[in-house]
Scaffold this motif. Structure first.
Motif, short mmCIF file in Angstrom:
data_model
loop_
_atom_site.label_atom_id
_atom_site.label_comp_id
_atom_site.label_asym_id
_atom_site.label_seq_id
_atom_site.Cartn_x
_atom_site.Cartn_y
_atom_site.Cartn_z
N MET A 1 0.90 -1.27 0.06
CA MET A 1 -0.11 -0.05 0.05
C MET A 1 0.95 1.25 0.04
SD MET A 1 -2.79 1.21 2.84
CE MET A 1 -3.75 -0.23 2.52
N GLU A 2 0.48 2.30 -0.81
CA GLU A 2 1.17 3.50 -1.10
C GLU A 2 1.19 4.09 0.31
OE1 GLU A 2 1.20 7.74 -3.34
OE2 GLU A 2 -0.16 6.27 -4.05
N ASP A 24 -1.83 5.67 3.24
CA ASP A 24 -2.29 7.10 2.49
C ASP A 24 -3.60 6.99 2.82
OD1 ASP A 24 -2.41 9.18 1.03
OD2 ASP A 24 -1.55 8.04 -0.93
N PRO A 25 -4.09 8.17 3.30
CA PRO A 25 -5.65 8.11 3.79
C PRO A 25 -6.73 8.13 2.37
CG PRO A 25 -4.67 10.35 3.89
CD PRO A 25 -3.37 9.38 3.60
N ARG A 26 -7.75 7.61 2.58
CA ARG A 26 -8.59 7.33 1.75
C ARG A 26 -9.90 8.14 2.02
NH1 ARG A 26 -4.75 5.84 -0.77
NH2 ARG A 26 -4.27 4.11 -1.79
N PRO A 27 -10.14 9.14 1.09
CA PRO A 27 -11.27 9.99 1.57
C PRO A 27 -12.68 9.38 1.66
CG PRO A 27 -10.85 10.65 -0.75
CD PRO A 27 -9.89 9.67 -0.12
N LEU A 33 -9.31 14.72 0.15
CA LEU A 33 -7.96 14.33 0.09
C LEU A 33 -7.25 15.75 -0.01
CD1 LEU A 33 -5.99 12.07 1.00
CD2 LEU A 33 -5.81 11.51 -1.41
N GLY A 62 -7.82 14.83 -4.11
CA GLY A 62 -9.01 13.89 -4.25
C GLY A 62 -10.30 14.40 -3.49
N GLY A 64 -14.38 12.64 -1.98
CA GLY A 64 -15.39 11.68 -2.21
C GLY A 64 -16.47 11.98 -3.03
N ARG A 87 -0.46 14.08 3.62
CA ARG A 87 -1.71 13.90 3.18
C ARG A 87 -2.78 13.67 4.30
NH1 ARG A 87 0.89 12.02 -1.68
NH2 ARG A 87 0.71 9.80 -0.89
N ALA A 89 -7.18 13.17 5.01
CA ALA A 89 -8.76 13.50 4.72
C ALA A 89 -9.31 14.14 5.67
CB ALA A 89 -9.08 11.87 5.03
#
Length: 278
Positions: A1-2, A24-27, A33, A62, A64, A87, A89
């Motif tokens: 995972m990045e 890396d967070p995911r929104p 993001l 980025g 959602g 980074r 979210a």
């Protein structure tokens, strides 16, 4: 995972801060993001884990599917946990477009302390013709409170600070206080004796507000804990863009030196804000 670089916290003190790789967070659907360009530093950031920090400015990279007010490439500032990272979210409801006239570093200094100042002054009903006293007027929230009180219509703004900061207060539009005098609004930004002083100096205890000491409520005053508000961030951005809200930066440090930033705050000798940059 990045992954991304972030400061992590293993205990609630500066010595427990270290730079690490984190996922890396995911929104979520209602989140942005944000690539962080700067993060503001506050003492209470060390209550947020595993990645501390609450204030940031950066660029949307980025979003959602439920986000409607921002697009990729927008420059934003926000109040969001985990700000000491590359980074983050961020909830759409806790972000606003960055003031156009401020740098990312200056904008990152604003969210938590400036919202604290604004919400405290509003809780006290600050308005036209008031005489307002700010305890801790040279600090992060305090120096914003001086300027916001003026914007809300205060006739005079008084401030307490170290004598070395008295000229700074005058530059902001405040009068360094040298003796007790009755005031319409008293705002405590530092706690301790300042809480009792605020209650003693204000004409009506209900217009004495502390942003740090809940005990003020037992004596008839008000305690205000800041609440994230996109509307307040937009109000502050407008104030800054009209040239009515300046940011005093005490020091800018790299993200890897977050522990040093908190040690600097602990000295009590900070004028304005300390900010981290990746």
């Amino acid at each position: 995972m990045e992954g991304v670089k972030a400061i992590t916290l293993t205990a609630h003190d500066a010595g427990a801060l270290s730079l690490q790789d984190v996922p890396d967070p995911r929104p979520a659907a209602d989140q942005l993001l944000v690539e962080v360009r700067a993060a503001g530093v506050e003492r209470n950031d060390l209550t947020v884990d595993p990645v501390p920090g609450r204030d940031l400015a950066g660029v949307v990279v980025g979003r959602g599917e439920g986000v409607t007010g921002f697009v990729v490439g927008d420059e934003v500032y926000a109040h969001a946990e985990g700000a000491y990272a590359e980074r983050v979210a961020v909830a759409e409801g806790a972000a606003a477009h960055k003031p156009a006239g401020l740098t990312f570093v200056e904008a990152a200094a604003l969210p938590q302390p400036a919202m604290t100042a604004l919400q405290a002054l509003r809780a006290a009903g600050t308005g036209e013709g008031d005489v307002v006293l700010i305890h801790g007027a040279a600090g992060g929230a305090g120096h914003f409170a001086v300027q916001i009180a003026r914007a809300l219509g205060a006739e005079r703004v008084l401030g307490t600070a170290d004598p070395a900061d008295h000229d700074f207060l005058r530059e902001l539009g405040a009068e360094p206080i040298e003796r007790d005098e009755p005031v319409d609004v008293a705002v405590d930004m530092i706690g301790g004796e300042a809480t009792a002083a605020a209650l003693r100096q204000v004409r009506d205890p209900a217009r004495a507000v502390s942003a740090v000491n809940p005990a003020i409520a037992t004596a008839g005053g008000r305690y205000v804990a800041p609440e994230p508000s996109a509307a307040d961030l937009r109000w502050l951005a407008d104030l800054a863009d009209r040239g009515l809200l300046r940011v005093s930066l005490h020091r800018e440090l790299p993200l890897a030196e977050a522990a040093d930033a908190h040690r600097l705050l602990d000295t009590g000798k900070v004028r304005g804000k300390v900010v981290l940059t990746p």
